[in-house]
Design a protein around this motif. Sequence first.
Motif, PDB file in Angstrom:
ATOM      1  N   GLU A 170       0.856  -1.186   0.000  1.00  9.29           N
ATOM      2  CA  GLU A 170       0.000   0.000   0.000  1.00  9.29           C
ATOM      3  C   GLU A 170       0.891   1.235   0.000  1.00  9.29           C
ATOM      4  OE1 GLU A 170      -3.132  -0.015  -0.450  1.00  9.29           O
ATOM      5  OE2 GLU A 170      -3.424  -2.186  -0.343  1.00  9.29           O
ATOM      6  N   SER A 171       1.081   1.829   1.172  1.00 10.04           N
ATOM      7  CA  SER A 171       1.935   3.006   1.265  1.00 10.04           C
ATOM      8  C   SER A 171       3.212   2.742   2.041  1.00 10.04           C
ATOM      9  CB  SER A 171       1.176   4.164   1.924  1.00 10.04           C
ATOM     10  OG  SER A 171       0.720   3.785   3.222  1.00 10.04           O
ATOM     11  N   ASP A 172       3.266   1.614   2.756  1.00  9.85           N
ATOM     12  CA  ASP A 172       4.408   1.338   3.619  1.00  9.85           C
ATOM     13  C   ASP A 172       5.224   0.171   3.078  1.00  9.85           C
ATOM     14  OD1 ASP A 172       3.559   3.344   5.376  1.00  9.85           O
ATOM     15  OD2 ASP A 172       2.239   1.920   6.442  1.00  9.85           O
ATOM     16  N   TRP A 173       6.529   0.250   3.311  1.00 13.19           N
ATOM     17  CA  TRP A 173       7.416  -0.842   2.937  1.00 13.19           C
ATOM     18  C   TRP A 173       7.413  -1.906   4.033  1.00 13.19           C
ATOM     19  CZ3 TRP A 173       9.607  -1.153  -1.757  1.00 13.19           C
ATOM     20  CH2 TRP A 173       9.690   0.014  -2.522  1.00 13.19           C
ATOM     21  N   GLU A 174       7.387  -3.163   3.620  1.00  9.76           N
ATOM     22  CA  GLU A 174       7.475  -4.254   4.581  1.00  9.76           C
ATOM     23  C   GLU A 174       8.853  -4.225   5.248  1.00  9.76           C
ATOM     24  OE1 GLU A 174       6.601  -7.892   2.657  1.00  9.76           O
ATOM     25  OE2 GLU A 174       4.611  -7.270   1.979  1.00  9.76           O
ATOM     26  N   THR A 175       8.854  -4.509   6.498  1.00  6.87           N
ATOM     27  CA  THR A 175      10.110  -4.404   7.276  1.00  6.87           C
ATOM     28  C   THR A 175      11.022  -5.603   7.046  1.00  6.87           C
ATOM     29  OG1 THR A 175       8.988  -5.353   9.188  1.00  6.87           O
ATOM     30  CG2 THR A 175       9.082  -2.948   9.034  1.00  6.87           C
ATOM     31  N   THR A 176      10.429  -6.745   6.763  1.00  6.59           N
ATOM     32  CA  THR A 176      11.244  -7.958   6.599  1.00  6.59           C
ATOM     33  C   THR A 176      11.446  -8.235   5.119  1.00  6.59           C
ATOM     34  OG1 THR A 176      10.284  -8.847   8.625  1.00  6.59           O
ATOM     35  CG2 THR A 176      11.478 -10.384   7.181  1.00  6.59           C
ATOM     36  N   PRO A 177      12.681  -8.188   4.641  1.00  4.74           N
ATOM     37  CA  PRO A 177      12.912  -8.367   3.200  1.00  4.74           C
ATOM     38  C   PRO A 177      13.022  -9.827   2.797  1.00  4.74           C
ATOM     39  CG  PRO A 177      14.980  -7.893   4.269  1.00  4.74           C
ATOM     40  CD  PRO A 177      13.927  -7.873   5.350  1.00  4.74           C
ATOM     41  N   LEU A 178      13.071 -10.041   1.491  1.00  2.00           N
ATOM     42  CA  LEU A 178      13.343 -11.366   0.922  1.00  2.00           C
ATOM     43  C   LEU A 178      14.788 -11.357   0.439  1.00  2.00           C
ATOM     44  CD1 LEU A 178      11.178 -13.410  -1.529  1.00  2.00           C
ATOM     45  CD2 LEU A 178      13.503 -12.822  -2.186  1.00  2.00           C
ATOM     46  N   SER A 179      15.497 -12.403   0.750  1.00  4.20           N
ATOM     47  CA  SER A 179      16.904 -12.490   0.373  1.00  4.20           C
ATOM     48  C   SER A 179      17.141 -13.720  -0.503  1.00  4.20           C
ATOM     49  CB  SER A 179      17.792 -12.584   1.622  1.00  4.20           C
ATOM     50  OG  SER A 179      19.145 -12.710   1.260  1.00  4.20           O
ATOM     51  N   PHE A 180      18.037 -13.546  -1.515  1.00  7.16           N
ATOM     52  CA  PHE A 180      18.327 -14.650  -2.444  1.00  7.16           C
ATOM     53  C   PHE A 180      19.799 -14.570  -2.845  1.00  7.16           C
ATOM     54  CE2 PHE A 180      18.766 -16.192  -6.845  1.00  7.16           C
ATOM     55  CZ  PHE A 180      18.349 -17.506  -6.676  1.00  7.16           C
ATOM     56  N   SER A 181      20.494 -15.699  -2.796  1.00  2.43           N
ATOM     57  CA  SER A 181      21.910 -15.785  -3.170  1.00  2.43           C
ATOM     58  C   SER A 181      22.064 -16.813  -4.281  1.00  2.43           C
ATOM     59  CB  SER A 181      22.777 -16.180  -1.967  1.00  2.43           C
ATOM     60  OG  SER A 181      22.683 -15.198  -0.947  1.00  2.43           O
ATOM     61  N   PRO A 182      22.359 -16.378  -5.515  1.00  2.00           N
ATOM     62  CA  PRO A 182      22.418 -17.326  -6.632  1.00  2.00           C
ATOM     63  C   PRO A 182      23.725 -18.110  -6.724  1.00  2.00           C
ATOM     64  CG  PRO A 182      22.860 -15.113  -7.410  1.00  2.00           C
ATOM     65  CD  PRO A 182      22.538 -14.983  -5.949  1.00  2.00           C
ATOM     66  N   GLY A 183      24.756 -17.650  -6.077  1.00  2.00           N
ATOM     67  CA  GLY A 183      26.047 -18.303  -6.253  1.00  2.00           C
ATOM     68  C   GLY A 183      26.799 -17.668  -7.417  1.00  2.00           C
ATOM     69  N   VAL A 184      28.119 -17.685  -7.352  1.00  2.00           N
ATOM     70  CA  VAL A 184      28.953 -17.033  -8.366  1.00  2.00           C
ATOM     71  C   VAL A 184      29.620 -18.099  -9.237  1.00  2.00           C
ATOM     72  CG1 VAL A 184      30.905 -15.498  -8.752  1.00  2.00           C
ATOM     73  CG2 VAL A 184      29.338 -15.062  -6.846  1.00  2.00           C
ATOM     74  N   ASP A 185      29.534 -17.914 -10.557  1.00  2.00           N
ATOM     75  CA  ASP A 185      30.101 -18.860 -11.531  1.00  2.00           C
ATOM     76  C   ASP A 185      31.400 -18.278 -12.077  1.00  2.00           C
ATOM     77  OD1 ASP A 185      30.740 -20.574 -13.554  1.00  2.00           O
ATOM     78  OD2 ASP A 185      28.808 -20.469 -14.580  1.00  2.00           O
TER      79      ASP A 185
END
Length: 859
Positions: free
Chosen positions: A313-328
């Motif tokens: 809506e107007s506010d940002w969620e406090t808990t984010p989503l995190s993703f680590s793909p790995g480095v090739d």
Amino acid sequence: MHMFGMGHLWDIHFLLLTLLYLLGTVTSQVNPGVCRYPLGMSGGQIQDEDISASSQWSESTAARYGRLDFEEGDGAWCPEITVEPDNLKEFLQIDLRSLHFITLVGTQGRHAGGIGNEFAKMYKIKYSRDGSRWISWRNRQGKQVIEGNRNAYDIVLKDLEPPIIAHFVRFMPVTDQSMNVCMRVELYGCEWLDGLVSYNAPAGEQMTLPAFPVYLNDSVYDGAVIHSMTEGLGQLTDGVCGLDDFTLNHVYNVWPGYDYVGWNNESFPSGYVEIMFEFDRTRNFTTMKVHCNNMFSWRVKTFHQVVCYFRSESDWETTPLSFSPGVDEKNPSARFITVNLANHMASAIKCQFYFADAWMLFSEITFQSDTAMYNTTLAPPSTGPPTEKNPTHKIDDSNTRILIGCLVAIIFILVAIIVIILWRQVWQKMLEKASRRMLDDELTASLSIQSETFIYNHNQSSEQESNSTYERIFPLGPDYQEPSSLISKIVPDFAQSLEETASTSTAASKSTTTTVVQDGVPHYAEADIVSLQGVTGSNTYAIPAVTMDLLSGKDVAVEEFPRKLLTFKEKLGEGQFGEVHLCEAEGMQEFMNNEFLFDISKDQPVLVAVKMLRSDANKNARNDFLKEIKIMSRLKDPNIIRLLAVCIYSDPLCMITEYMENGDLNQFLSRHEPEGQLALLSNAPTISFNNLCYMATQIASGMKYLSSLNFVHRDLATRNCLVGKKYTIKIADFGMSRNLYSGDYYRIQGRAVLPIRWMSWESILLGKFTTASDVWAFAVTLWEILNFCKEQPYSQLTDEQVIENTGEFFRDQKRQIYLPQPVLCPDSIYKIMLSCWRRNTKERPSFQEIYRALLEIQP
């Protein structure tokens, strides 16, 4: 797969896409090469109320009449006042009702069955995603002006490079002079399913390599760019993925690294680049795809972690989503990295991409999301890891049952439609042979006038016309033009011109603006074009009236020659109004000025060609004959046949021109062989490759001279080139009248004749003869020369198949047949030929360029 018509296959394709979209599994990644469907101006899907304009000339030229290929009202949208240079106040606006990805635009003028002749030679495009902020479209080189129409009836399609994402689009006519303009338009593309309306990111940076700098800025971003990019879209959403090796020059002829936006970690102490994405509404996001470069040899790697925040809506969620793909660090290829967004509901997403090395380069970011079928009631807090929030949305059971029932019904309906379409295709395939039998009649009708209707069906019987709204326009050149399907869309005089062609058994007709259009010459119907009907039925030179005035401003600079000094040797040919004879002229040297040099004594006769007008010729034929004398008297070039003298004080009227002792180039070459072992064995006379090039260069030089005067020959071939001593070549125009070459001309119902094997596709299908069509014929002539005229062009094809092949050039779907490379032809010369046979007339070289290229090839 070929057993089904392409139009119906796309019907099926669209139905399947619709089904997948309803099921919420459609991919949102856009391919500009596929996203090329008409959006509804010509098909009527765009409603009248969604088309508006700055003004209108009258009620009958209102905005709703600005639909491509429609002739309703007065035939187009026309603004109230005359458009002035640099005045961008007039526009035609289209409301697409939702965001669309637009890759192609089409324009057309006001023809109105031959009554109208207003069109926009240039225009600009503005677009908006919210209806308030308008953005001027620019191509990848920064140019805003788009070349438009050159007549009132042809459709001109232009690729938008880069494509635009818009809700509203405006066409704004541009002129370099005060003039009336009218427009009919169409937009091509597809719906923008991502829903992304802008992304905000730091401005791209410059990478300095040892050899050259690489600019990694977003050069097509349509928002504000200062230290950062705000409220716009650009290269991250243009549908084009960057190359594996970003240091290579790009296909668009721009700098290396063009498709990438890149950042250096030294500019970001926090270790990440933050990009915020704004969407058109709250969506349920499933995945995000990021196309990253991974050339680790240049310290460029994909991100090692991304952290995303969601705003519902107007506010940002406090808990984010995190993703680590790995480095090739083994495969340097660029790749898409897919980030699972776990069905978060949001109208905006803010992602922080963490550096894995010194540089991070992105070329595309796309999102997949479902329509909001969920309510906003959240389940109790998740017990999962604190770095990843997985909200669960409760679905109303009653709504679910209704939805499932609707989807099942839709599936049954779609399956039934597909079965019906396939069944129709089976029947059409069974009838295809019968349909193909009608091809010859259709081609005959397309090239001759039997009544007031003249139809060329460029789809042919083997390509059934589709009624689908989603008939795709395949990738085109920058100057694609679609010929009119009915003669009513062409200036009416064109039909009269073709009727005269049929009645006089000639390939040259009395031209109108549709048969001869020269660059730099007025394109309006009021600009008269002068074309002279040769007395023998040959294709004499056709020139614009403005050139005619310049040429005929003086008295004829040739003298009267006594008829009694002409001795007739051979009849070369004849037409409806006259004949051509090969003659010997005694004492010709006494009548010539110093410009003419004859390598014979005064006592010997000179070989000449005499064009003679029959005494029963009508007044128009006599006037044309005298005009031809005026024009021929002004042609002074060493590679053009000269007018030597005339006999006009009494009937029959005659003009006396040069004739070379070795006859025409076709017969001359056919009597010779290339240098080599075969010639030695046959004891035949030979010609070296160097001399072949010398002769071709002379023809290019002569045509360069004609084109500089805006002359159009219309029948350039070896039969119309004469050979003198030491391989001297002069271009003539009466080869067609000889029975020897009757097989080189296609006869329409035994009447009109056309040199179709030398003619460009636009000359055959549209009746357009220009310098560019002469360039096409020159390449065929060059092909003849390098084959020693042993074979007719396209000898393996019938006349009807040659005409069919021109249709393939028009459709430009890579099925057209080119003349093969002759054995003696080096690659450099064959490249010249292929450039002369380009579909787009503006991409063909000029005779000046051809002449220079041939000079460079000669040893």
